[in-house]
Write a protein that holds these residues in place. Sequence first.
Motif, PDB file in Angstrom:
ATOM      1  N   THR A   2       0.844  -1.191   0.000  1.00 50.26           N
ATOM      2  CA  THR A   2       0.000   0.000   0.000  1.00 50.26           C
ATOM      3  C   THR A   2       0.884   1.247   0.000  1.00 50.26           C
ATOM      4  OG1 THR A   2      -0.073   0.205   2.399  1.00 50.26           O
ATOM      5  CG2 THR A   2      -1.758  -1.218   1.361  1.00 50.26           C
ATOM      6  N   PHE A   3       0.279   2.367  -0.330  1.00 49.03           N
ATOM      7  CA  PHE A   3       1.002   3.630  -0.307  1.00 49.03           C
ATOM      8  C   PHE A   3       1.448   3.946   1.123  1.00 49.03           C
ATOM      9  CE2 PHE A   3       1.039   8.401  -0.533  1.00 49.03           C
ATOM     10  CZ  PHE A   3       2.137   8.493  -1.381  1.00 49.03           C
ATOM     11  N   GLU A   4       0.598   3.670   2.087  1.00 47.35           N
ATOM     12  CA  GLU A   4       0.945   3.909   3.487  1.00 47.35           C
ATOM     13  C   GLU A   4       2.175   3.099   3.884  1.00 47.35           C
ATOM     14  OE1 GLU A   4      -0.400   6.218   5.462  1.00 47.35           O
ATOM     15  OE2 GLU A   4      -1.596   6.781   3.730  1.00 47.35           O
ATOM     16  N   HIS A   5       2.213   1.842   3.473  1.00 49.73           N
ATOM     17  CA  HIS A   5       3.366   0.995   3.789  1.00 49.73           C
ATOM     18  C   HIS A   5       4.618   1.514   3.084  1.00 49.73           C
ATOM     19  CE1 HIS A   5       5.643  -2.964   3.677  1.00 49.73           C
ATOM     20  NE2 HIS A   5       5.592  -2.611   4.944  1.00 49.73           N
ATOM     21  N   MET A   6       4.475   1.954   1.859  1.00 46.32           N
ATOM     22  CA  MET A   6       5.603   2.534   1.127  1.00 46.32           C
ATOM     23  C   MET A   6       6.148   3.751   1.875  1.00 46.32           C
ATOM     24  SD  MET A   6       5.644   4.065  -2.739  1.00 46.32           S
ATOM     25  CE  MET A   6       7.171   4.379  -3.587  1.00 46.32           C
ATOM     26  N   LEU A   7       5.252   4.618   2.331  1.00 43.61           N
ATOM     27  CA  LEU A   7       5.672   5.808   3.074  1.00 43.61           C
ATOM     28  C   LEU A   7       6.386   5.430   4.368  1.00 43.61           C
ATOM     29  CD1 LEU A   7       2.625   8.220   2.668  1.00 43.61           C
ATOM     30  CD2 LEU A   7       4.790   8.217   1.403  1.00 43.61           C
ATOM     31  N   GLU A   8       5.892   4.415   5.040  1.00 41.98           N
ATOM     32  CA  GLU A   8       6.539   3.984   6.278  1.00 41.98           C
ATOM     33  C   GLU A   8       7.941   3.431   6.002  1.00 41.98           C
ATOM     34  OE1 GLU A   8       5.876   4.554   9.478  1.00 41.98           O
ATOM     35  OE2 GLU A   8       4.314   5.807   8.615  1.00 41.98           O
ATOM     36  N   GLN A   9       8.103   2.695   4.910  1.00 38.09           N
ATOM     37  CA  GLN A   9       9.431   2.187   4.557  1.00 38.09           C
ATOM     38  C   GLN A   9      10.377   3.340   4.236  1.00 38.09           C
ATOM     39  OE1 GLN A   9       9.122  -0.795   1.476  1.00 38.09           O
ATOM     40  NE2 GLN A   9       9.133  -2.399   3.028  1.00 38.09           N
ATOM     41  N   VAL A  10       9.902   4.311   3.467  1.00 39.94           N
ATOM     42  CA  VAL A  10      10.728   5.468   3.138  1.00 39.94           C
ATOM     43  C   VAL A  10      11.060   6.243   4.416  1.00 39.94           C
ATOM     44  CG1 VAL A  10      10.745   7.716   1.959  1.00 39.94           C
ATOM     45  CG2 VAL A  10       9.957   5.668   0.747  1.00 39.94           C
ATOM     46  N   ARG A  11      10.078   6.409   5.273  1.00 41.51           N
ATOM     47  CA  ARG A  11      10.323   7.138   6.527  1.00 41.51           C
ATOM     48  C   ARG A  11      11.387   6.432   7.355  1.00 41.51           C
ATOM     49  NH1 ARG A  11       6.186   8.423  11.534  1.00 41.51           N
ATOM     50  NH2 ARG A  11       7.726   9.598  12.726  1.00 41.51           N
ATOM     51  N   TYR A  12      11.291   5.129   7.471  1.00 43.20           N
ATOM     52  CA  TYR A  12      12.252   4.365   8.273  1.00 43.20           C
ATOM     53  C   TYR A  12      13.644   4.388   7.634  1.00 43.20           C
ATOM     54  CZ  TYR A  12      14.604   0.471  10.490  1.00 43.20           C
ATOM     55  OH  TYR A  12      15.523  -0.303  11.141  1.00 43.20           O
ATOM     56  N   GLU A  13      13.729   4.035   6.364  1.00 43.05           N
ATOM     57  CA  GLU A  13      15.036   3.943   5.700  1.00 43.05           C
ATOM     58  C   GLU A  13      15.690   5.301   5.485  1.00 43.05           C
ATOM     59  OE1 GLU A  13      15.419   1.292   2.405  1.00 43.05           O
ATOM     60  OE2 GLU A  13      14.086  -0.179   3.335  1.00 43.05           O
ATOM     61  N   GLY A  14      14.882   6.336   5.310  1.00 42.70           N
ATOM     62  CA  GLY A  14      15.429   7.665   5.112  1.00 42.70           C
ATOM     63  C   GLY A  14      15.614   8.447   6.396  1.00 42.70           C
ATOM     64  N   ALA A  15      15.201   7.852   7.510  1.00 41.72           N
ATOM     65  CA  ALA A  15      15.308   8.480   8.831  1.00 41.72           C
ATOM     66  C   ALA A  15      14.602   9.846   8.870  1.00 41.72           C
ATOM     67  CB  ALA A  15      16.767   8.615   9.258  1.00 41.72           C
ATOM     68  N   TYR A  16      13.421   9.897   8.250  1.00 44.59           N
ATOM     69  CA  TYR A  16      12.634  11.124   8.280  1.00 44.59           C
ATOM     70  C   TYR A  16      11.900  11.219   9.616  1.00 44.59           C
ATOM     71  CZ  TYR A  16      13.531  11.223   3.298  1.00 44.59           C
ATOM     72  OH  TYR A  16      14.160  11.251   2.087  1.00 44.59           O
ATOM     73  N   ALA A  17      11.812  12.422  10.153  1.00 45.25           N
ATOM     74  CA  ALA A  17      11.179  12.624  11.450  1.00 45.25           C
ATOM     75  C   ALA A  17       9.672  12.400  11.399  1.00 45.25           C
ATOM     76  CB  ALA A  17      11.478  14.030  11.969  1.00 45.25           C
ATOM     77  N   THR A  18       9.052  12.712  10.260  1.00 43.36           N
ATOM     78  CA  THR A  18       7.594  12.588  10.159  1.00 43.36           C
ATOM     79  C   THR A  18       7.194  11.874   8.876  1.00 43.36           C
ATOM     80  OG1 THR A  18       7.272  14.670   8.961  1.00 43.36           O
ATOM     81  CG2 THR A  18       7.306  14.794  11.382  1.00 43.36           C
ATOM     82  N   ARG A  19       5.976  11.385   8.891  1.00 42.12           N
ATOM     83  CA  ARG A  19       5.410  10.760   7.694  1.00 42.12           C
ATOM     84  C   ARG A  19       5.263  11.794   6.581  1.00 42.12           C
ATOM     85  NH1 ARG A  19       0.794  10.648   5.262  1.00 42.12           N
ATOM     86  NH2 ARG A  19       0.025   8.815   4.189  1.00 42.12           N
ATOM     87  N   ALA A  20       4.922  13.026   6.958  1.00 40.07           N
ATOM     88  CA  ALA A  20       4.750  14.093   5.966  1.00 40.07           C
ATOM     89  C   ALA A  20       6.059  14.363   5.218  1.00 40.07           C
ATOM     90  CB  ALA A  20       4.255  15.369   6.639  1.00 40.07           C
ATOM     91  N   HIS A  51      -1.104   2.613  -5.866  1.00 40.71           N
ATOM     92  CA  HIS A  51      -1.921   3.496  -6.703  1.00 40.71           C
ATOM     93  C   HIS A  51      -1.536   4.972  -6.587  1.00 40.71           C
ATOM     94  CE1 HIS A  51      -5.300   5.071  -8.903  1.00 40.71           C
ATOM     95  NE2 HIS A  51      -5.572   5.851  -7.874  1.00 40.71           N
ATOM     96  N   GLU A  52      -1.457   5.492  -5.366  1.00 45.53           N
ATOM     97  CA  GLU A  52      -1.144   6.910  -5.189  1.00 45.53           C
ATOM     98  C   GLU A  52       0.230   7.257  -5.756  1.00 45.53           C
ATOM     99  OE1 GLU A  52      -2.174   4.820  -2.882  1.00 45.53           O
ATOM    100  OE2 GLU A  52      -3.742   5.712  -1.652  1.00 45.53           O
ATOM    101  N   ALA A  53       1.191   6.370  -5.580  1.00 45.98           N
ATOM    102  CA  ALA A  53       2.537   6.590  -6.112  1.00 45.98           C
ATOM    103  C   ALA A  53       2.523   6.526  -7.638  1.00 45.98           C
ATOM    104  CB  ALA A  53       3.511   5.560  -5.550  1.00 45.98           C
ATOM    105  N   ALA A  54       1.757   5.594  -8.185  1.00 48.39           N
ATOM    106  CA  ALA A  54       1.653   5.462  -9.640  1.00 48.39           C
ATOM    107  C   ALA A  54       1.039   6.698 -10.272  1.00 48.39           C
ATOM    108  CB  ALA A  54       0.833   4.225  -9.998  1.00 48.39           C
ATOM    109  N   VAL A  55       0.039   7.272  -9.624  1.00 48.36           N
ATOM    110  CA  VAL A  55      -0.607   8.486 -10.137  1.00 48.36           C
ATOM    111  C   VAL A  55       0.402   9.631 -10.166  1.00 48.36           C
ATOM    112  CG1 VAL A  55      -2.362  10.234  -9.633  1.00 48.36           C
ATOM    113  CG2 VAL A  55      -2.944   7.803  -9.520  1.00 48.36           C
TER     114      VAL A  55
END
Length: 131
Positions: A2-20, A51-55
């Motif tokens: 899902t897009f949410e899971h993708m964002l969480e992976q990016v947040r974790y691997e990129g060490a971003y402070a927030t989901r935004a 889907h959201e990433a593909a768009v």
Amino acid sequence: MTFEHMLEQVRYEGAYATRAQAERAVRAVLAALGQQVTGEDRRELAARLPHEAAVTFASEIPATQPLTGWAFVRELARRTGGTPATTRWDTGTVFRIVARLAGEDLISRLLTQLPSGYALLFGRAELTQAA
């Protein structure tokens, strides 16, 4: 994925402070990548993304002049107001997740079509042929 899971992976691997922050990176990088990829590989990559990433990826019109990997990072930094260093970090983080979703075969095909410099952004060695 899902897009949410993708964002969480990016947040974790990129060490971003927030989901935004992770979402801003994902959307900016995918939109810029959408300007560089064409043809059947473009359609295939979009089909493998959430889907959201593909768009976001597919909404961009491919550029008439493809950018090298370094030019891609510089242009994205200019558009987002980031530094080249932070934009390189964002790009590499998002591209690693995209590579997992796309699979080795598709990423290998994309790298043969893109100008030099993208392999490193996808976390691969930049191989060149001997003269």
